[in-house]
Design a protein around this motif. Structure first.
Motif, short mmCIF file in Angstrom:
data_model
loop_
_atom_site.label_atom_id
_atom_site.label_comp_id
_atom_site.label_asym_id
_atom_site.label_seq_id
_atom_site.Cartn_x
_atom_site.Cartn_y
_atom_site.Cartn_z
N GLU A 12 10.15 -21.87 -10.42
CA GLU A 12 9.87 -22.96 -9.48
C GLU A 12 8.86 -23.94 -10.07
O GLU A 12 9.02 -25.16 -9.97
N PHE A 13 7.80 -23.42 -10.72
CA PHE A 13 6.79 -24.27 -11.32
C PHE A 13 7.38 -25.11 -12.46
O PHE A 13 7.11 -26.31 -12.57
N LYS A 14 8.23 -24.49 -13.28
CA LYS A 14 8.84 -25.21 -14.39
C LYS A 14 9.69 -26.38 -13.89
O LYS A 14 9.63 -27.50 -14.43
N LEU A 15 10.48 -26.14 -12.84
CA LEU A 15 11.33 -27.21 -12.30
C LEU A 15 10.49 -28.33 -11.69
O LEU A 15 10.86 -29.51 -11.80
N SER A 16 9.38 -27.96 -11.05
CA SER A 16 8.53 -29.01 -10.47
C SER A 16 7.91 -29.88 -11.55
O SER A 16 7.77 -31.11 -11.38
N VAL A 17 7.55 -29.28 -12.71
CA VAL A 17 7.00 -30.04 -13.83
C VAL A 17 8.07 -30.96 -14.42
O VAL A 17 7.84 -32.14 -14.70
N VAL A 18 9.28 -30.40 -14.59
CA VAL A 18 10.37 -31.18 -15.18
C VAL A 18 10.72 -32.38 -14.29
O VAL A 18 11.00 -33.48 -14.78
N SER A 19 10.70 -32.20 -12.97
CA SER A 19 11.06 -33.29 -12.06
C SER A 19 10.09 -34.47 -12.17
O SER A 19 10.46 -35.63 -11.95
N LYS A 20 8.84 -34.18 -12.53
CA LYS A 20 7.83 -35.24 -12.63
C LYS A 20 8.04 -36.10 -13.88
O LYS A 20 7.53 -37.22 -13.95
N THR A 21 8.78 -35.58 -14.88
CA THR A 21 9.01 -36.36 -16.10
C THR A 21 9.95 -37.53 -15.87
O THR A 21 10.08 -38.40 -16.74
N GLU A 22 10.62 -37.56 -14.70
CA GLU A 22 11.51 -38.69 -14.40
C GLU A 22 10.72 -39.95 -14.09
O GLU A 22 11.22 -41.07 -14.26
N GLU A 37 2.57 -30.08 -24.33
CA GLU A 37 3.73 -30.97 -24.29
C GLU A 37 4.99 -30.26 -24.77
O GLU A 37 6.09 -30.50 -24.27
N LYS A 38 4.82 -29.35 -25.75
CA LYS A 38 5.95 -28.61 -26.29
C LYS A 38 6.63 -27.79 -25.19
O LYS A 38 7.86 -27.69 -25.14
N ARG A 39 5.80 -27.17 -24.32
CA ARG A 39 6.37 -26.38 -23.22
C ARG A 39 7.19 -27.26 -22.29
O ARG A 39 8.26 -26.87 -21.83
N VAL A 40 6.68 -28.44 -21.99
CA VAL A 40 7.39 -29.33 -21.07
C VAL A 40 8.74 -29.73 -21.66
O VAL A 40 9.76 -29.78 -20.96
N TRP A 43 11.15 -26.83 -21.31
CA TRP A 43 11.62 -26.68 -19.94
C TRP A 43 12.61 -27.78 -19.59
O TRP A 43 13.57 -27.53 -18.86
N LYS A 44 12.37 -28.97 -20.11
CA LYS A 44 13.29 -30.08 -19.85
C LYS A 44 14.66 -29.79 -20.46
O LYS A 44 15.70 -30.09 -19.88
N GLY A 45 14.68 -29.15 -21.65
CA GLY A 45 15.94 -28.77 -22.27
C GLY A 45 16.65 -27.65 -21.52
O GLY A 45 17.87 -27.48 -21.65
N GLN A 46 15.88 -26.85 -20.75
CA GLN A 46 16.47 -25.73 -19.99
C GLN A 46 16.70 -26.09 -18.53
O GLN A 46 16.99 -25.22 -17.71
#
Length: 381
Positions: A12-22, A37-40, A43-46
């Protein structure tokens, strides 16, 4: 210098971080979330896999789950582990006991790598991967026969025909069953401090001393006197004048043909009217269907019905309705007595078993606790 401690993040945390990159840059999102940044970017690739997991497993699971399926360290010997699991399943199919040390032995036979040691940690992870757990042996319950459906239909049809033919009311339909209770009847569970290595429950050491209790009731909720059988030859003075139960003795504490006839004479016949047709249901215990027992029941105008062999746990009213609550209450009374700590002891300092008078009292109080509603369930059965 100690290394930096690794952190794990939920799906859930990973998806919330990825959604903010939009709406923000990866650098800004990473700084706000406190991750690299590498982690983000990972997660964006996944993102698709993470969203699929959220849809399939639900939000509550993804609040806890940390990674997608297939993540983490890879198994070194996947093919060999399958062979180990198959060997364990083969052993259990034969009901052979398998312990953790047996898993280690089998693993070392199959995995020949000199660096492999079958460590306790590897065994725990292997068992988790293949859903193996250590279990306590279960009791051998009654196995249902293959033609159980046909037996149930025949039994129910037979009972309905007799009830209709004789126009029997609920106060004319009864069930009797023998059940065993022990001098020591502790439960299997207790409150204990988490992490305790041993969990013991005190007893008097007389767990093999048993009595047989015959309990019977009519379908309208009327309960008959308990018929209690102790092991021995003579009825002890302390229980010879009991009014609310019938006390008898046998060489092994079990029911037999003579005691079954005693039950008919002292319990059944005093509870029924010979002029009224009755129906008595009980199991196929051999002393229930001797010629002398059937003759006595015919004299009291009683129609005898047997529960099909192998089906008592689903068709016998006593097994379905009242034996369990009866024994649960008996066990509660025993537990209260054990916790009192004012027991008599032998000269050697050992605890004495509950007296026969006390066991009779527990039987009577336990039978009294069985309500009419519990017995009414036999109408459904």
């Amino acid at each position: 210098m100690s290394g930096r401690r690794k952190k794990a993040y939920s799906v859930e945390f990973k998806l919330s971080v990825v959604s903010k990159t939009e709406t923000s840059s990866i650098r800004a999102v990473a700084r706000e979330a406190g991750v690299d940044e590498k982690r983000v970017r990972e997660w964006k690739g996944q993102e698709m896999e993470l969203e699929e997991m959220m849809q399939k497993q639900g939000k509550m699971v993804c609040k806890v789950r940390k990674r997608i399926r297939g993540g983490g360290r890879k198994v070194h010997f996947p093919k060999q582990e399958k062979l180990i699991a198959e060997r364990i399943l083969q052993q259990r199919a034969l009901h052979v006991r398998v312990l953790r040390r047996d898993v280690a032995r089998i693993a070392k036979e199959i995995i020949t790598d000199p660096h492999f040691s079958a460590s306790p940690g590897w065994i725990s992870k292997f068992m988790r991967r293949y859903r193996f757990v250590t279990r306590v042996k279960t009791t051998a319950g009654q196995s249902l026969p293959k033609n159980v459906s046909e037996r149930i239909i025949d039994y129910v049809t037979n009972c309905r025909k007799r009830i209709t033919r004789n126009q029997l009311q609920l106060n004319c339909i009864a069930n009797m069953d023998e059940t065993a209770v022990w001098a020591d009847m502790p439960g299997n569970s207790t409150i204990e401090v988490r992490g305790a290595h041993t969990v013991q429950i005190a007893t008097t050491g007389h767990d093999k001393q048993r009595i047989t209790v015959c309990l019977a009731a009519f379908a309208d909720g009327t309960k008959l006197k308990p018929f209690i059988v102790f092991k021995g030859k003579r009825i002890p003075k302390e229980i010879c004048n009991v009014q609310d139960a019938v006390i008898r003795m046998s060489h092994n504490g079990w029911m037999n043909e003579d005691l079954t006839k005693e039950w008919i004479a002292t319990v059944w016949n005093v509870s029924v009217q010979p002029s009224t047709k009755q129906m008595l249901v009980w199991d196929t215990f051999k002393c229930h269907f001797t010629s002398s027992v059937k003759s006595l029941l015919q004299q009291s105008n009683t129609d005898l019905v047997s529960v099909p062999p192998g089906c008592t746990k689903i068709l016998q009213p006593a097994d379905v309705c009242w034996n369990a609550p009866f024994k649960a209450r008996y066990r509660d009374l025993y537990t209260v007595w054990m916790s009192a700590r004012n027991h008599e002891r032998t000269k050697a300092g050992n605890l004495r078993a509950p007296s026969k008078a006390l066991m009779v009292e527990w039987v009577l109080r336990s039978w009294e606790s069985v309500t009419c509603d519990m017995i009414h369930l036999m109408c459904v059965v």
